[in-house]
Enzyme design. Sequence first.
Site, PDB file in Angstrom:
ATOM      1  CD  GLU A 166       4.310  -3.697  11.466  1.00 29.10           C
ATOM      2  OE1 GLU A 166       3.851  -4.775  10.905  1.00 29.10           O
ATOM      3  OE2 GLU A 166       5.510  -3.748  11.796  1.00 29.10           O
ATOM      4  CD  GLU A 169       5.959  -3.235   6.518  1.00 22.94           C
ATOM      5  OE1 GLU A 169       7.000  -2.482   6.163  1.00 22.94           O
ATOM      6  OE2 GLU A 169       6.052  -4.011   7.504  1.00 22.94           O
ATOM      7  CD  GLU A 170       0.819  -7.523  10.163  1.00 26.70           C
ATOM      8  OE1 GLU A 170      -0.239  -7.646  10.504  1.00 26.70           O
ATOM      9  OE2 GLU A 170       1.928  -7.685  11.106  1.00 26.70           O
TER      10      GLU A 170
END
Length: 283
Positions: A166, A169-170
């Site tokens: 996460e 990805e962010e």
Amino acid sequence: MSASSSSSKNLMTHEEANGSVTVLRGVEDKYGGVVTEISHPMDPSTFSALLQTSLCNWTLQGKKGVWIKLPRHLIGLAETAVKEGFWFHHAEKDYLMLVYWIPKENNTLPFNASHRVSIAAFVINHKKEVLVVQEKTGRTKGKGIWKFPTGVVNEGEYIHDGSVREVKEETGVDTEFVQVLAFRQTHKTFFEKSNLFFVCMLKPISFEINAQESEIEAAQWMPWEEYTKQPFIQNHELLRYMTDICSAKTNGDYEGFTTIPVSEHDQQGNLYFNSRDLLHPRH
């Protein structure tokens, strides 16, 4: 009882002289039940007769739960199964699972999966700057609020792997999982399902930010004190606890849960535990 924990033992299949099957093929599971997967199209009336005969046969055999897996292209048979007393248990993108309880005593079949797992990632660098984002969607959209990267753990993904993914990805930042610091449980959060929310600490191994265009409005390294002074953080009970825990961890006054791979029978998993106090107990 789990529909996925079936053995390879085939149940007896009765056949008429013309070779037509009068009892559905199935496999026994470990809990006295039967799992059958419908693979070929058939007329609803034929399916209904098969179900009735099969249920009579399984009742005589002393079976308990009966699981029927319908692939997506045969979903039209679900109505027939429901009319025979089956009910929906769960659905995935390519199949529907229905279930029936034979005994007269109380049903002991397990419910469908009840929880979703999500994470928040506490990533702090050597300058005591924390990695934060502003989101394009959700409750904080357009409010100028800086928050930890968050997200949902994927099916088949471990909590620590999900937190690393996460963040990448962010924000584009590579990290290494350190510990689970805390977790929260809430109910009726997503289509009536409960949620387990894990606060994870990660160590950055890269520092350049490349924010995800589809979901993230902005991302930056923010001084920890500046992050904690945001009114949104100060007025939010959960976030206040999270900042207190994260501060205690960075000061060496708190220990979370590290992870080690463990196996049991034929299942692989991860155990999260306080390794410091277990391996180096305080006296």
